[in-house]
Enzyme design. Structure first.
Site, PDB file in Angstrom:
ATOM      1  N   GLU A 141      22.559  44.429  51.167  1.00  0.00           N
ATOM      2  CA  GLU A 141      21.896  43.521  50.224  1.00  0.00           C
ATOM      3  C   GLU A 141      21.925  44.158  48.853  1.00  0.00           C
ATOM      4  O   GLU A 141      21.698  45.370  48.714  1.00  0.00           O
ATOM      5  CB  GLU A 141      20.420  43.287  50.566  1.00  0.00           C
ATOM      6  CG  GLU A 141      20.107  42.441  51.761  1.00  0.00           C
ATOM      7  CD  GLU A 141      18.594  42.245  51.947  1.00  0.00           C
ATOM      8  OE1 GLU A 141      18.220  41.755  53.014  1.00  0.00           O
ATOM      9  OE2 GLU A 141      17.810  42.585  51.027  1.00  0.00           O
ATOM     10  N   GLU A 201      15.155  30.588  47.799  1.00  0.00           N
ATOM     11  CA  GLU A 201      14.444  30.255  49.037  1.00  0.00           C
ATOM     12  C   GLU A 201      12.964  30.057  48.716  1.00  0.00           C
ATOM     13  O   GLU A 201      12.233  31.015  48.493  1.00  0.00           O
ATOM     14  CB  GLU A 201      14.632  31.370  50.065  1.00  0.00           C
ATOM     15  CG  GLU A 201      16.077  31.585  50.497  1.00  0.00           C
ATOM     16  CD  GLU A 201      16.242  32.805  51.379  1.00  0.00           C
ATOM     17  OE1 GLU A 201      15.827  32.745  52.552  1.00  0.00           O
ATOM     18  OE2 GLU A 201      16.776  33.821  50.897  1.00  0.00           O
ATOM     19  N   LYS A 206      10.157  31.901  50.829  1.00  0.00           N
ATOM     20  CA  LYS A 206      10.222  33.338  51.047  1.00  0.00           C
ATOM     21  C   LYS A 206       8.902  33.980  50.622  1.00  0.00           C
ATOM     22  O   LYS A 206       8.400  33.715  49.534  1.00  0.00           O
ATOM     23  CB  LYS A 206      11.387  33.947  50.259  1.00  0.00           C
ATOM     24  CG  LYS A 206      11.831  35.300  50.803  1.00  0.00           C
ATOM     25  CD  LYS A 206      13.197  35.675  50.286  1.00  0.00           C
ATOM     26  CE  LYS A 206      13.753  36.882  51.031  1.00  0.00           C
ATOM     27  NZ  LYS A 206      12.948  38.084  50.887  1.00  0.00           N
ATOM     28  N   GLU A 262      10.934  36.875  44.670  1.00  0.00           N
ATOM     29  CA  GLU A 262      11.660  36.800  45.937  1.00  0.00           C
ATOM     30  C   GLU A 262      12.275  35.417  46.168  1.00  0.00           C
ATOM     31  O   GLU A 262      13.233  35.285  46.929  1.00  0.00           O
ATOM     32  CB  GLU A 262      10.730  37.147  47.110  1.00  0.00           C
ATOM     33  CG  GLU A 262      10.226  38.582  47.114  1.00  0.00           C
ATOM     34  CD  GLU A 262      11.267  39.575  47.587  1.00  0.00           C
ATOM     35  OE1 GLU A 262      12.329  39.139  48.084  1.00  0.00           O
ATOM     36  OE2 GLU A 262      11.021  40.782  47.468  1.00  0.00           O
TER      37      GLU A 262
END
Length: 340
Positions: free
Chosen positions: A261, A312, A315, A321
């Site tokens: 990541e 997202e 999340k 995030e």
């Protein structure tokens, strides 16, 4: 509008194509407005993204991946570690259902057993036993040379005094986890998966870390490592090589690291840091940079997975995030990516 969005998509496609498949993208699913699995796989293919990470054995995603030729990191979620560690039959079933049943036409490359497991996690004791049992199941299926078993860790494993990179060392409280992980990886010739975020290092120490150093835009060497003689122009390389030096001191010399990541949020934090321009700059430069390796391993491309494919909205954690995506949930690219 349509033509300009198409142009942005082509920029992303051209950029990723030129990486010679060093770049993948993480497909997180923590949103209530994301496209169908089939649409997502089609979007990967349309943009010539040839590698993917998913965070659990989602059957619809695995079905959609059939025949796509996309290489895959498939996670075993932390919530499954205890069950798989406790029973070889459970691990055999997991591999049968999620690997063997798909391997003929899904290119599963790595199994990431656990993600960012910390010593304080109650399931930390089950990490290595689960890795061993998954490996046993992979061996029994004759897939050991095709599918490598690992775990995804992060920079928290490093001692606070791991600067410059040659002083990198593993924290004492992480050794009960990482020493057996390293032995496992060396024995099975598997890479270590590392979630690596210059963004988080930067926001944690803005006093001492320059933004251009974090974004790959520093014009010259910023950190000269007297211990190794290596010079660092960007934080990504410094963080990566710090882990390499730490591994060498823990009987992990020769281990490869796959960056599982890395990304930069486009919103949700301080406006001078988390914005579209910085996200575009980081991702564009990352895509170019990983083809050439780090100072410690020059000329050896760094297999790297961008986090993430989409914003997202479900999340958890800080607002940032929710804003790491390359694409909006409507499948439109968030920003232009190019090499110029």
């Amino acid at each position: 509008m349509f033509s300009s969005l198409l142009l942005l998509g082509l920029f992303i496609m051209t950029t990723i194509e030129k990486t010679e498949a060093q770049i993948g993208v993480c497909y997180g699913m923590l949103g209530n407005n994301l496209p169908s699995k089939q649409e997502v796989i089609a979007l990967f293919k349309q943009n010539n993204i040839r590698r993917m990470r998913i965070y659990g054995p989602d059957q619809q995603a695995l079905q959609a991946l059939r025949g796509s030729n996309i290489e895959l990191i498939l996670d075993v979620p932390n919530s499954d570690l205890q069950r798989l560690a406790s029973n070889q039959g459970e691990a055999n079933t997991w591999v049968q259902n999620n690997v063997k049943n798909y391997i003929n036409n899904v290119k599963i490359k790595y199994i990431a057993v656990g993600n960012e497991v910390k010593p304080s996690d109650f399931f930390a004791q089950f990490l290595v036993p689960a890795m061993i049992k998954i490996q046993n199941a992979i061996n029994a299926q004759g897939l050991a040379s095709q599918v490598k078993v690992s775990t995804a860790t992060f920079s928290a494993l490093l001692n606070d005094d791991s600067f410059p990179p040659s002083k990198g060392s593993i924290r004492q409280d992480y050794k009960p986890i990482l020493d057996p992980v390293i032995n496992f990886l060396v024995s099975n010739r598997s890479p270590l998966l590392l979630n690596l975020y210059p963004y988080f290092a930067y926001i944690g120490n803005r006093r001492d870390i320059r933004l251009d150093y974090a974004l790959f835009t520093a014009p010259s060497v910023v950190v000269q490592d007297a211990g190794s003689g290596l010079g660092y122009r960007n934080l990504f390389d410094a963080m990566l090589d710090t882990v390499y030096f730490a591994l060498e001191k823990a009987n992990g010399r020769g281990l490869e690291i796959v960056v599982s990541e890395s990304g930069w949020p486009s919103a949700g934090g301080a406006g001078d840091v988390t914005n579209v321009n910085n996200a575009r700059t980081y991702i564009s430069n990352l895509i170019q940079h990983v083809k050439g390796g780090s100072p410690k391993r020059q000329g050896r491309p760094i297999e790297t997975y961008i986090f993430a494919m989409f914003d997202e909205n479900n999340k958890p954690g800080d607002e940032t995030e929710k804003h790491f995506g390359l694409f909006f949930p409507n499948k439109q690219p968030k920003y232009q990516i190019n090499f110029n």
